[in-house]
Structure formats: C-alpha cells, structure tokens
Design a protein around this motif. Structure first.
Motif, PDB file in Angstrom:
ATOM      1  N   SER A 252      -9.387  -7.254   0.915  1.00 27.06           N
ATOM      2  CA  SER A 252      -9.321  -8.599  -0.161  1.00 27.06           C
ATOM      3  C   SER A 252     -10.324  -7.865  -1.265  1.00 27.06           C
ATOM      4  N   ASN A 253     -11.061  -7.067  -1.576  1.00 27.50           N
ATOM      5  CA  ASN A 253     -12.196  -6.810  -2.419  1.00 27.50           C
ATOM      6  C   ASN A 253     -11.251  -6.212  -3.036  1.00 27.50           C
ATOM      7  N   ARG A 254     -10.102  -5.523  -2.684  1.00 26.16           N
ATOM      8  CA  ARG A 254      -8.762  -4.227  -3.598  1.00 26.16           C
ATOM      9  C   ARG A 254      -8.293  -4.906  -4.293  1.00 26.16           C
ATOM     10  N   LEU A 255      -7.837  -6.711  -3.873  1.00 31.44           N
ATOM     11  CA  LEU A 255      -6.873  -7.281  -4.287  1.00 31.44           C
ATOM     12  C   LEU A 255      -7.595  -7.840  -5.353  1.00 31.44           C
TER      13      LEU A 255
ATOM     14  N   ASP B 288       0.507   0.122  -5.252  1.00 29.44           N
ATOM     15  CA  ASP B 288      -1.014  -0.368  -5.291  1.00 29.44           C
ATOM     16  C   ASP B 288      -2.040   0.887  -6.503  1.00 29.44           C
ATOM     17  N   ARG B 289      -1.673   1.816  -6.508  1.00 33.90           N
ATOM     18  CA  ARG B 289      -2.791   2.844  -6.988  1.00 33.90           C
ATOM     19  C   ARG B 289      -2.427   1.700  -8.737  1.00 33.90           C
ATOM     20  N   ASP B 290      -3.511   2.645  -9.276  1.00 35.23           N
ATOM     21  CA  ASP B 290      -4.009   1.896 -10.725  1.00 35.23           C
ATOM     22  C   ASP B 290      -3.761   2.231 -11.692  1.00 35.23           C
TER      23      ASP B 290
ATOM     24  N   PRO C  96       0.535  -1.380   0.342  1.00 34.42           N
ATOM     25  CA  PRO C  96       0.082  -0.293  -0.123  1.00 34.42           C
ATOM     26  C   PRO C  96       0.521   0.887  -0.229  1.00 34.42           C
TER      27      PRO C  96
ATOM     28  N   LEU D 235      -3.954  -4.056   2.803  1.00 34.20           N
ATOM     29  CA  LEU D 235      -5.012  -3.504   1.610  1.00 34.20           C
ATOM     30  C   LEU D 235      -5.500  -4.500   1.437  1.00 34.20           C
TER      31      LEU D 235
ATOM     32  N   GLU E 118     -10.238  -6.134  -7.346  1.00 31.20           N
ATOM     33  CA  GLU E 118      -9.980  -5.498  -8.257  1.00 31.20           C
ATOM     34  C   GLU E 118      -8.954  -5.448  -9.417  1.00 31.20           C
ATOM     35  N   ILE E 119      -8.146  -5.443  -8.422  1.00 32.95           N
ATOM     36  CA  ILE E 119      -6.306  -4.970  -9.389  1.00 32.95           C
ATOM     37  C   ILE E 119      -6.292  -6.500  -9.675  1.00 32.95           C
TER      38      ILE E 119
END
Length: 95
Positions: free
Chosen positions: A76-79, A25-27, A21, A74, A81-82
């Motif tokens: 889990s929903n962000r993982l 981890d940014r888009d 993070p 991070l 997403e990535i």
C-alpha cells in the motif's frame, strides 16, 4: 483517439489504471503515463486500482492458465507513492 474524443466533449470522464507489478509499476512507467495525460487538453481524474490474483480461482472454469498468478501484490505504501507521482504532475489521482 477515443480518449481524446471523449475529453473534447462535455462528458465526465474518470480514468482507471490497474497497476500490475513488473508490468507498469516502475517510476518511469508512471512518469510516461503522467506525461501522456498532461498532453491531453483536459486531464481527467485518475483512479488507481490495486492488482490482485483473484482470477486464479477461475482457471478451471475457463480452462486457461492465469499468466499473472505468481505476480506479487504491490504494498500500500507503493500505491501511495505512485499516486503522489501523479499528483506531483498535476493529475488528480486517488487509490
């Protein structure tokens, strides 16, 4: 260059990416990694690892401060997403 050399061979390769993070981890970071991977002749599968702070407990042993001790983990929903961003770019990614 090492990765490109491996990918030119018949060796099975799996890439491992640890998401930290505030570091990668940014888009736009994820998209830049995906863009690079797509430039390779063969796109290997990608395993995404969750950053953790377990090394904090080893600070006394190594007599060093762990610089990421205060970084959040991070969700889990962000993982997911990535991983989706990578898959949208044609990269076989799993968490």
């Amino acid at each position: 260059q090492n990765l490109e050399h491996l990918l030119r061979s018949d060796i099975d390769v799996e890439l491992v990416l640890t998401l930290v993070p505030g570091f990668n981890d940014r888009d736009q970071d994820i998209q830049a990694i995906a863009d690079f991977l797509r430039t390779l002749g063969r796109t290997p599968p990608l395993r995404i690892l969750l950053f953790h702070r377990l090394a904090v407990s080893k600070e006394p042993l190594f007599r060093r401060i762990y610089p990421y001790a205060q970084r959040p983990v991070l969700p889990s929903n962000r993982l997911a997403e990535i991983a989706g961003i990578f898959r949208d770019n044609g990269i076989n990614a799993r968490v």
